[in-house]
Design a protein around this motif. Sequence first.
Motif, PDB file in Angstrom:
ATOM      1  N   PHE A  92      -9.971   4.119  -7.974  1.00 40.91           N
ATOM      2  CA  PHE A  92     -11.088   4.722  -8.705  1.00 40.91           C
ATOM      3  C   PHE A  92     -10.635   5.205 -10.083  1.00 40.91           C
ATOM      4  N   LYS A  93      -9.442   5.739 -10.167  1.00 41.66           N
ATOM      5  CA  LYS A  93      -8.920   6.240 -11.445  1.00 41.66           C
ATOM      6  C   LYS A  93      -8.480   5.117 -12.375  1.00 41.66           C
ATOM      7  N   GLY A  94      -8.421   3.898 -11.868  1.00 36.48           N
ATOM      8  CA  GLY A  94      -8.019   2.768 -12.698  1.00 36.48           C
ATOM      9  C   GLY A  94      -6.532   2.523 -12.736  1.00 36.48           C
ATOM     10  N   THR A  95      -5.799   3.080 -11.783  1.00 36.80           N
ATOM     11  CA  THR A  95      -4.339   2.928 -11.765  1.00 36.80           C
ATOM     12  C   THR A  95      -3.929   1.459 -11.726  1.00 36.80           C
ATOM     13  N   TYR A  96      -4.691   0.650 -11.007  1.00 36.26           N
ATOM     14  CA  TYR A  96      -4.336  -0.764 -10.843  1.00 36.26           C
ATOM     15  C   TYR A  96      -5.220  -1.692 -11.668  1.00 36.26           C
ATOM     16  N   GLY A  97      -6.112  -1.131 -12.471  1.00 33.74           N
ATOM     17  CA  GLY A  97      -7.036  -1.939 -13.242  1.00 33.74           C
ATOM     18  C   GLY A  97      -8.475  -1.655 -12.857  1.00 33.74           C
ATOM     19  N   ASN A  98      -9.347  -2.596 -13.097  1.00 35.64           N
ATOM     20  CA  ASN A  98     -10.780  -2.419 -12.841  1.00 35.64           C
ATOM     21  C   ASN A  98     -11.174  -3.109 -11.540  1.00 35.64           C
ATOM     22  N   TYR A  99     -11.368  -2.318 -10.498  1.00 36.75           N
ATOM     23  CA  TYR A  99     -11.719  -2.865  -9.191  1.00 36.75           C
ATOM     24  C   TYR A  99     -12.951  -2.182  -8.628  1.00 36.75           C
ATOM     25  N   ASP A 100     -13.730  -2.975  -7.903  1.00 41.85           N
ATOM     26  CA  ASP A 100     -15.032  -2.522  -7.433  1.00 41.85           C
ATOM     27  C   ASP A 100     -15.115  -2.313  -5.924  1.00 41.85           C
ATOM     28  N   ALA A 101     -14.226  -2.928  -5.155  1.00 40.75           N
ATOM     29  CA  ALA A 101     -14.348  -2.817  -3.701  1.00 40.75           C
ATOM     30  C   ALA A 101     -13.017  -3.076  -3.028  1.00 40.75           C
ATOM     31  N   LEU A 102     -12.802  -2.378  -1.928  1.00 40.90           N
ATOM     32  CA  LEU A 102     -11.684  -2.637  -1.019  1.00 40.90           C
ATOM     33  C   LEU A 102     -12.223  -2.500   0.398  1.00 40.90           C
ATOM     34  N   LEU A 103     -12.164  -3.587   1.157  1.00 41.26           N
ATOM     35  CA  LEU A 103     -12.624  -3.591   2.543  1.00 41.26           C
ATOM     36  C   LEU A 103     -11.473  -4.020   3.438  1.00 41.26           C
ATOM     37  N   ILE A 104     -11.383  -3.404   4.603  1.00 38.16           N
ATOM     38  CA  ILE A 104     -10.329  -3.746   5.562  1.00 38.16           C
ATOM     39  C   ILE A 104     -10.962  -4.008   6.917  1.00 38.16           C
ATOM     40  N   SER A 105     -10.643  -5.151   7.477  1.00 41.06           N
ATOM     41  CA  SER A 105     -11.092  -5.512   8.825  1.00 41.06           C
ATOM     42  C   SER A 105      -9.877  -5.628   9.721  1.00 41.06           C
ATOM     43  N   HIS A 106      -9.934  -4.981  10.883  1.00 42.49           N
ATOM     44  CA  HIS A 106      -8.831  -5.053  11.846  1.00 42.49           C
ATOM     45  C   HIS A 106      -9.404  -5.449  13.197  1.00 42.49           C
ATOM     46  N   LYS A 107      -8.803  -6.458  13.799  1.00 48.18           N
ATOM     47  CA  LYS A 107      -9.263  -6.970  15.089  1.00 48.18           C
ATOM     48  C   LYS A 107     -10.747  -7.322  15.031  1.00 48.18           C
ATOM     49  N   ASN A 108     -11.113  -7.968  13.925  1.00 47.58           N
ATOM     50  CA  ASN A 108     -12.475  -8.480  13.707  1.00 47.58           C
ATOM     51  C   ASN A 108     -13.537  -7.391  13.589  1.00 47.58           C
ATOM     52  N   LYS A 109     -13.126  -6.187  13.225  1.00 43.63           N
ATOM     53  CA  LYS A 109     -14.086  -5.121  12.963  1.00 43.63           C
ATOM     54  C   LYS A 109     -13.797  -4.499  11.603  1.00 43.63           C
ATOM     55  N   LEU A 110     -14.835  -4.301  10.837  1.00 43.22           N
ATOM     56  CA  LEU A 110     -14.706  -3.621   9.549  1.00 43.22           C
ATOM     57  C   LEU A 110     -14.426  -2.148   9.817  1.00 43.22           C
ATOM     58  N   VAL A 111     -13.244  -1.685   9.395  1.00 44.19           N
ATOM     59  CA  VAL A 111     -12.840  -0.307   9.709  1.00 44.19           C
ATOM     60  C   VAL A 111     -12.664   0.550   8.465  1.00 44.19           C
ATOM     61  N   TYR A 112     -12.717  -0.058   7.299  1.00 48.04           N
ATOM     62  CA  TYR A 112     -12.550   0.713   6.063  1.00 48.04           C
ATOM     63  C   TYR A 112     -13.348   0.010   4.981  1.00 48.04           C
ATOM     64  N   GLU A 113     -14.232   0.768   4.335  1.00 45.57           N
ATOM     65  CA  GLU A 113     -15.093   0.180   3.322  1.00 45.57           C
ATOM     66  C   GLU A 113     -15.161   1.126   2.133  1.00 45.57           C
ATOM     67  N   SER A 114     -14.906   0.599   0.955  1.00 46.00           N
ATOM     68  CA  SER A 114     -14.912   1.465  -0.225  1.00 46.00           C
ATOM     69  C   SER A 114     -15.403   0.683  -1.443  1.00 46.00           C
ATOM     70  N   TYR A 115     -16.136   1.411  -2.302  1.00 45.91           N
ATOM     71  CA  TYR A 115     -16.686   0.819  -3.519  1.00 45.91           C
ATOM     72  C   TYR A 115     -16.391   1.732  -4.705  1.00 45.91           C
ATOM     73  N   TYR A 116     -16.141   1.106  -5.843  1.00 40.68           N
ATOM     74  CA  TYR A 116     -15.785   1.806  -7.069  1.00 40.68           C
ATOM     75  C   TYR A 116     -16.517   1.142  -8.236  1.00 40.68           C
ATOM     76  N   LYS A 117     -16.545   1.812  -9.367  1.00 45.22           N
ATOM     77  CA  LYS A 117     -17.060   1.246 -10.605  1.00 45.22           C
ATOM     78  C   LYS A 117     -18.382   0.501 -10.363  1.00 45.22           C
TER      79      LYS A 117
END
Length: 665
Positions: free
Chosen positions: A356-381
């Motif tokens: 969110f702070k832009g440490t890695y550049g301009n990113y809008d989403a990070l989603l993580i699926s484990h064992k075929n289930k979405l367990v982490y969902e995040s949106y930015y910018k």
Amino acid sequence: MKSITKGLLALLLLLTNNAHTQGNSAKEITPTLTGSSLELPQVRVVPITDTKTERNYELYIEVPEDYAENPGKKYPVLYYTDAVWHLEMLSGATEYMLEDIILVGISWQLDINEDLKNERGAHVSRFRDYSMSKHSDPEIQNKYQFGQANEHLEFIRKDVISYVDKTYRTDPNSRTYFGYSLSGEFGAYILLSQPDTFNNYIIGSPTVRGELDYLKELNTKFGPYESSNKNSSLNANVFIAYGSLEEESVVEPIDAFVTLLNERRDSGLSVYKEVIDGDHGTAFPMTAVRSVAWLSSAMNHISRDSKEISFWSIPHLNNPYITQTPEDREDGIAVGKLDIAEADKNAILKVSQEIFKGTYGNYDALLISHKNKLVYESYYKKGRVNLPHGQASAVKGYTSLVLGRAIEMGYLSMDDMDKPLIHFLKDLDPTKFTAGADKITLHKALTMQGGLTIEDEKWKEVENDSVRLKGQGLVQTLLERSAPITKETQTYLYGNFNPMMVMTVIDAVVPGTAENFIKEEFLDKLGITDYQWSNHASGFPQAGWQARIMPRDMLKFGQLVQNGGKLNGEQFISAAYLEKATSGIVRPAIDWMPKNYRYGYFWYYTPVQVGNKSYDMTLAWGGGGQRVIVVEELDLTMVISGFDRDDDKIMKPIFETIVPAFTKN
């Protein structure tokens, strides 16, 4: 909840009030009305003094109805000038579209010269406080003291915002300014002089005529935007509107101001312009309503905006949306909860805050699926759960899966991978081919080793020729204009020619068209219905870029790969093809590419070292930061979307934080 009558009354009052024919001319006349005044018991009126000038004002403060019931909650704040004129409309609009917000209206100066007040009205101080420049007529200037926007901004920053932040539970990442006409001009001044004052700017019909040169000077002083320098960004969302019936002399400078902002090419600046039906006065009510709707989209990961809105006009989220228990949106994505060690959860949350702070550049989403289930969902910018995001070259990876689907359905076989690509195309004239055209196999094309060599000037002559390139004419033209294809030319060369040749083969072998096949046999089966997939000049779907897909739907592609090509337990993509596609067949001959990356069939492969153990990772990768990342051994799929030019930095936390967190389960 406040009465609907209140909102309707506000609209009626504003539609019939000509007070918004505002400007620097000081010609406004406010009639004296008799009768009872409208009382708003939920609005607290607070006297406040400008500590520098000792001028006295009032703040009209309205808190959300649930404010007292949520002592741990912080609220965004909408500051607006011309408080008496704007209070009713903004209060009504936010009530129904943006309830969880504190409204702070800033009045005109109370202890103004009585003669001036009697002559021009209670609003006379606005000519001084909101204007950037002095008046050219010395007599008018002496009377009204134009050009003290800098003084008024200092008062707002040091006294008003300071008081509100100390008195109320405010969200420092979500401050908004609303101004219309002359106070819209004031908003333009704030944006280009001290942009960090607010996160969001609503600038309605600003009176910037005659102030463009000064605004350009402010922009120059702030300096050009440089992607490597975060401090060079205005870091603001801007909504600008004017009436469709306004005079051209008013509209032209506003459009020039919008152009000035857009020409900054500032990735931290989002500018949205809207033309509202009406003239300078009658456009105000709808400007308030539309801007509040726009503002709500800067505070919500679910967009209310039309999908037709330009990606670059989407406002940045004021705060990241992060959840470890994603919502079931009935979109075919199974959901669960992030079930890993607490320390690892905190480490991933830290990564999200850094994104969110832009440490890695301009990113809008990070989603993580484990064992075929979405367990982490995040949106930015610019990320929203319900808006498709541009994919760039990640589309190559999706095209590869489409080919794997065609193989599973029997339209091609694995043996066909080593056959000449032209074998599948019956509408070609081989007598015109360059030498060695038959050396291009599907395998070679899929690994970017087709060997085509075409001079840029030759290709520019035909690249948009929809007649010559129509259908298989694309491949005909490529094979006519290429230099001879030899063993020496058939080395890794990244580009879109190879993917488009593969798409031409898909179109040739499947029933109907490639476009229908992608929709009906691929995307529809995955439950992906809200997307945009552009067509090439050939008429075929783009195979290498120019698609827009939602992050949750990107996840479905990754889960297909994670599950060996199976969908709901049944083989959907050829398992044999997928194994080959996601293996490291060739070394990408790109200087900046990490040395441990290899290339399969439009998918990348790299090992990931965690402690003493190495895991195989495969990914579809699009420039700007679109990635579908799979670590099959860990039952792990990750999705990233962004719009960053230097898009490799984001992999550091993937390798060092996220993947290791799932090796302990």
